[in-house]
Design a protein around this motif. Structure first.
Motif, PDB file in Angstrom:
ATOM      1  N   LEU A  97       0.753  -1.104   0.307  1.00 50.47           N
ATOM      2  CA  LEU A  97      -0.110  -0.039  -0.043  1.00 50.47           C
ATOM      3  C   LEU A  97       0.803   1.228   0.097  1.00 50.47           C
ATOM      4  CD1 LEU A  97      -2.680  -1.084   2.650  1.00 50.47           C
ATOM      5  CD2 LEU A  97      -2.769  -0.848   0.134  1.00 50.47           C
ATOM      6  N   HIS A  98       0.465   2.190  -0.723  1.00 52.16           N
ATOM      7  CA  HIS A  98       1.114   3.453  -1.123  1.00 52.16           C
ATOM      8  C   HIS A  98       0.341   4.435  -0.249  1.00 52.16           C
ATOM      9  CE1 HIS A  98       4.102   1.969  -4.168  1.00 52.16           C
ATOM     10  NE2 HIS A  98       3.583   0.979  -3.574  1.00 52.16           N
ATOM     11  N   LEU A  99       0.934   5.644   0.203  1.00 51.97           N
ATOM     12  CA  LEU A  99       0.097   6.886   0.408  1.00 51.97           C
ATOM     13  C   LEU A  99       0.946   8.126   0.567  1.00 51.97           C
ATOM     14  CD1 LEU A  99       0.721   7.558   3.641  1.00 51.97           C
ATOM     15  CD2 LEU A  99      -0.923   5.660   4.157  1.00 51.97           C
ATOM     16  N   THR A 100       0.306   9.238   0.388  1.00 49.40           N
ATOM     17  CA  THR A 100       0.963  10.386   0.618  1.00 49.40           C
ATOM     18  C   THR A 100       0.377  11.214   1.881  1.00 49.40           C
ATOM     19  OG1 THR A 100      -0.373  11.646  -0.823  1.00 49.40           O
ATOM     20  CG2 THR A 100       1.573  10.740  -1.862  1.00 49.40           C
ATOM     21  N   VAL A 101       1.241  12.173   2.637  1.00 48.33           N
ATOM     22  CA  VAL A 101       0.784  12.824   3.588  1.00 48.33           C
ATOM     23  C   VAL A 101       1.282  14.224   3.384  1.00 48.33           C
ATOM     24  CG1 VAL A 101       0.489  11.007   5.330  1.00 48.33           C
ATOM     25  CG2 VAL A 101       2.704  12.413   4.963  1.00 48.33           C
ATOM     26  N   ARG A 102       0.434  15.280   3.962  1.00 49.06           N
ATOM     27  CA  ARG A 102       0.824  16.594   3.834  1.00 49.06           C
ATOM     28  C   ARG A 102       1.904  16.930   4.955  1.00 49.06           C
ATOM     29  NH1 ARG A 102      -4.139  20.519   4.667  1.00 49.06           N
ATOM     30  NH2 ARG A 102      -4.660  19.489   2.872  1.00 49.06           N
ATOM     31  N   LEU A 140       2.021   2.376  11.992  1.00 54.04           N
ATOM     32  CA  LEU A 140       1.388   1.143  11.486  1.00 54.04           C
ATOM     33  C   LEU A 140       2.068   0.396  10.308  1.00 54.04           C
ATOM     34  CD1 LEU A 140      -1.967   2.966  10.943  1.00 54.04           C
ATOM     35  CD2 LEU A 140      -1.379   1.611  12.468  1.00 54.04           C
ATOM     36  N   GLY A 141       3.351   0.626  10.093  1.00 51.49           N
ATOM     37  CA  GLY A 141       4.470  -0.101   9.361  1.00 51.49           C
ATOM     38  C   GLY A 141       4.768   0.738   8.181  1.00 51.49           C
ATOM     39  N   TYR A 142       4.312   1.720   7.827  1.00 53.08           N
ATOM     40  CA  TYR A 142       4.544   2.462   6.812  1.00 53.08           C
ATOM     41  C   TYR A 142       5.892   3.192   6.687  1.00 53.08           C
ATOM     42  CZ  TYR A 142      -0.037   2.033   4.782  1.00 53.08           C
ATOM     43  OH  TYR A 142      -1.124   1.657   4.383  1.00 53.08           O
ATOM     44  N   VAL A 143       6.701   3.322   5.700  1.00 50.54           N
ATOM     45  CA  VAL A 143       8.122   3.904   5.797  1.00 50.54           C
ATOM     46  C   VAL A 143       8.180   5.046   4.683  1.00 50.54           C
ATOM     47  CG1 VAL A 143       9.584   2.057   6.658  1.00 50.54           C
ATOM     48  CG2 VAL A 143       8.982   2.083   4.323  1.00 50.54           C
ATOM     49  N   GLU A 144       8.709   6.159   5.133  1.00 50.95           N
ATOM     50  CA  GLU A 144       8.785   7.063   3.942  1.00 50.95           C
ATOM     51  C   GLU A 144       9.719   6.620   2.937  1.00 50.95           C
ATOM     52  OE1 GLU A 144      10.646  11.533   3.572  1.00 50.95           O
ATOM     53  OE2 GLU A 144       9.955  10.999   5.572  1.00 50.95           O
ATOM     54  N   ALA A 145       9.286   6.889   1.743  1.00 54.31           N
ATOM     55  CA  ALA A 145       9.764   6.592   0.430  1.00 54.31           C
ATOM     56  C   ALA A 145      10.386   7.512  -0.250  1.00 54.31           C
ATOM     57  CB  ALA A 145       9.192   5.605  -0.511  1.00 54.31           C
ATOM     58  N   GLY A 146       9.923   8.758  -0.010  1.00 55.31           N
ATOM     59  CA  GLY A 146      10.393  10.126  -0.522  1.00 55.31           C
ATOM     60  C   GLY A 146       9.560  11.343  -0.052  1.00 55.31           C
ATOM     61  N   ARG A 147       9.988  12.463  -0.615  1.00 59.49           N
ATOM     62  CA  ARG A 147       9.207  13.653  -0.463  1.00 59.49           C
ATOM     63  C   ARG A 147       9.359  14.607  -1.524  1.00 59.49           C
ATOM     64  NH1 ARG A 147       9.427  16.018   4.809  1.00 59.49           N
ATOM     65  NH2 ARG A 147       9.443  14.234   5.617  1.00 59.49           N
ATOM     66  N   ILE A 148       8.447  15.379  -1.826  1.00 62.04           N
ATOM     67  CA  ILE A 148       8.638  16.576  -2.821  1.00 62.04           C
ATOM     68  C   ILE A 148       8.574  17.797  -1.921  1.00 62.04           C
ATOM     69  CG2 ILE A 148       7.871  17.707  -5.004  1.00 62.04           C
ATOM     70  CD1 ILE A 148       6.649  14.688  -5.683  1.00 62.04           C
ATOM     71  N   PRO A 149       9.571  18.599  -1.802  1.00 64.77           N
ATOM     72  CA  PRO A 149       9.438  19.696  -1.120  1.00 64.77           C
ATOM     73  C   PRO A 149       8.367  20.838  -1.925  1.00 64.77           C
ATOM     74  CG  PRO A 149      11.827  19.161  -1.461  1.00 64.77           C
ATOM     75  CD  PRO A 149      10.851  18.295  -2.320  1.00 64.77           C
ATOM     76  N   LYS A 150       7.604  21.584  -1.068  1.00 68.90           N
ATOM     77  CA  LYS A 150       6.607  22.527  -1.158  1.00 68.90           C
ATOM     78  C   LYS A 150       5.797  21.941  -2.344  1.00 68.90           C
ATOM     79  CE  LYS A 150      10.046  25.855   0.268  1.00 68.90           C
ATOM     80  NZ  LYS A 150      10.577  27.381  -0.139  1.00 68.90           N
ATOM     81  N   ALA A 151       5.240  20.833  -2.439  1.00 66.43           N
ATOM     82  CA  ALA A 151       4.475  20.363  -3.459  1.00 66.43           C
ATOM     83  C   ALA A 151       2.952  20.785  -3.433  1.00 66.43           C
ATOM     84  CB  ALA A 151       4.489  18.758  -3.552  1.00 66.43           C
ATOM     85  N   ILE A 167       4.921  13.813   1.385  1.00 69.57           N
ATOM     86  CA  ILE A 167       5.714  12.844   1.700  1.00 69.57           C
ATOM     87  C   ILE A 167       4.840  11.436   1.296  1.00 69.57           C
ATOM     88  CG2 ILE A 167       6.532  11.567   3.851  1.00 69.57           C
ATOM     89  CD1 ILE A 167       6.076  14.475   5.263  1.00 69.57           C
ATOM     90  N   TYR A 168       5.674  10.688   0.563  1.00 71.72           N
ATOM     91  CA  TYR A 168       5.302   9.588   0.136  1.00 71.72           C
ATOM     92  C   TYR A 168       5.739   8.398   1.242  1.00 71.72           C
ATOM     93  CZ  TYR A 168       4.109  11.580  -4.444  1.00 71.72           C
ATOM     94  OH  TYR A 168       3.575  12.059  -5.257  1.00 71.72           O
ATOM     95  N   MET A 169       4.824   7.497   1.436  1.00 69.19           N
ATOM     96  CA  MET A 169       5.035   6.285   2.251  1.00 69.19           C
ATOM     97  C   MET A 169       4.528   5.024   1.628  1.00 69.19           C
ATOM     98  SD  MET A 169       4.191   8.136   6.124  1.00 69.19           S
ATOM     99  CE  MET A 169       5.216   7.305   6.986  1.00 69.19           C
TER     100      MET A 169
END
Length: 169
Positions: A123-128, A140-151, A163-165
């Motif tokens: 499962l993938h998700l993004t957070v603000r 809950l077991g999600y790990v950060e996979a990357g982020r786009i600054p100021k997106a 933030i991509y998790m």
């Protein structure tokens, strides 16, 4: 709490889901809108999202003891057979009157179960950024996979990272 995957999207249920989305948005939830909003502001986006549910996307809804919507999310198709083994977790929300009771964790557990039943492996998700929700998902077991600054631009001068998790099931 009773969880249902792909409940029948009656006009009454859609109204409840839109009302929940409105209340979550107005309470400051990161679900695609910035307060203040009305149900009319959200309805077109909501109806488009719900129209995709049942085939490629799947609504997971939690109902309280009175049978009312307490929380919900969408497991979104990745849009390609090359990515058929994972889903996006979209529009995660718990009605403000139910927050702080563990409903969010239970909703995410129901999403995991629904995804596994679909044969999904991740499962993938993004957070603000700036909300702290990444800590909730990490628990809950999600790990950060990357982020786009100021997106994400909430207002002039208020830009947030996206933030991509990801979580393997």
């Amino acid at each position: 709490m009773r969880f249902v995957t792909d409940p029948e999207l009656t006009p009454e249920l859609i109204d409840e889901l839109v009302d929940c989305w409105t209340d979550v948005s107005n309470a400051g939830g990161s679900v695609g809108f910035v307060p203040p909003v009305t149900a009319d502001d959200i309805r077109a986006t909501a109806e488009a999202a719900f129209a995709r549910c049942g085939d490629d996307d799947h609504l997971v809804a939690g109902f309280d003891a009175e049978g009312r919507v307490a929380c919900w999310l969408i497991l979104g198709d990745a849009g390609s057979w090359l990515r058929a083994h994972w889903r996006w977790v979209l529009r995660v929300m718990v009605h403000p009157k139910h927050q702080g009771r563990g409903y969010g964790s239970r909703l995410m557990g129901a999403a995991d179960a629904a995804a596994r039943a679909l044969g999904v492996e991740a499962l993938h998700l993004t957070v603000r950024g700036g909300t702290g929700t990444e800590r909730f998902y990490a628990g809950l077991g999600y790990v950060e996979a990357g982020r786009i600054p100021k997106a994400i631009r909430l207002a002039p001068g208020d830009d947030r990272d996206e933030i991509y998790m990801v979580k393997s099931l």
